[in-house]
Write an enzyme that holds these catalytic residues in place. Sequence first.
Site, short mmCIF file in Angstrom:
data_model
loop_
_atom_site.label_atom_id
_atom_site.label_comp_id
_atom_site.label_asym_id
_atom_site.label_seq_id
_atom_site.Cartn_x
_atom_site.Cartn_y
_atom_site.Cartn_z
N ASP A 45 1.04 -1.28 -0.07
CA ASP A 45 0.00 -0.03 -0.17
C ASP A 45 0.90 1.44 0.05
O ASP A 45 2.01 1.24 0.22
CB ASP A 45 -0.84 0.09 1.23
CG ASP A 45 -0.28 0.20 2.43
OD1 ASP A 45 0.78 -0.03 2.84
OD2 ASP A 45 -1.12 0.71 3.56
N PHE B 121 6.72 2.13 -4.28
CA PHE B 121 8.30 2.31 -3.75
C PHE B 121 8.84 3.82 -3.88
O PHE B 121 9.85 3.94 -3.70
CB PHE B 121 9.14 1.27 -4.49
CG PHE B 121 8.81 -0.45 -3.93
CD1 PHE B 121 9.34 -0.63 -2.57
CD2 PHE B 121 8.02 -0.99 -4.71
CE1 PHE B 121 8.96 -1.82 -2.18
CE2 PHE B 121 7.88 -2.53 -4.15
CZ PHE B 121 8.26 -2.81 -3.02
#
Length: 224
Positions: free
Chosen positions: A64, A77
């Site tokens: 998430d 990321f």
Amino acid sequence: MAAISNDWQKPLSEEFKKPYYRKLYETVKQEYTTHTVFPPSQDIFNAFALTPLSEVKVLILGQDPYHEPGQAHGLSFSVKPGIEIPPSLVNIYKELHDDLGCYIPNNGFLEKWARQGVMLLNTVLTVRNHQANSHKGIGWEEFTDAAIRVLNNQDRPIVYMLWGRPAQTKTDMLDNRKQLVLTAPHPSPLSAYKGFFGCRHFSKANEYLKNNGLAQIDWQIENI
């Protein structure tokens, strides 16, 4: 909530009509009204907007969004320029350095990857401020599973990088023999030393793309 308007729209159009998605839409709309939620609403579908379906070569699946202010912008990321590089991405950069010799940049902005066909997708696309996994189970997983199935149904090579157990639960969905599934522990500091370091996923992906007549990914994120 921003809409998906490129070539992802047609194969996902049936999802938008389903009861779960209507409920998800209302829940997310209410969350943005009553809480601080990330990423900004116009960035929710950035993974789809920046990497059209026809251009996807690699899927890197996150969990998430980052849940601290200023971090999340719709790509797994990745953080915007000027934001401290999160620990998992620090470890991704270390593996890239060891695998391909990439220097470790001064930022965590991964849009360059997305624009080359690396889809940076989270399984859940929104989160409350300071509350990791707070939007788990509200419907996003069903939607992103549908997107993964669309990729699995593409009649062309695609590489999947599944890091950690949550991402690896998707392996049962991926049965296309033209495609490559790579798995490793998650790059977080808690698990990176259990096999993420040394997995060489980036060179393996590029070798696979090259062997299938596709342009390789330039994984080097430059300094800003």
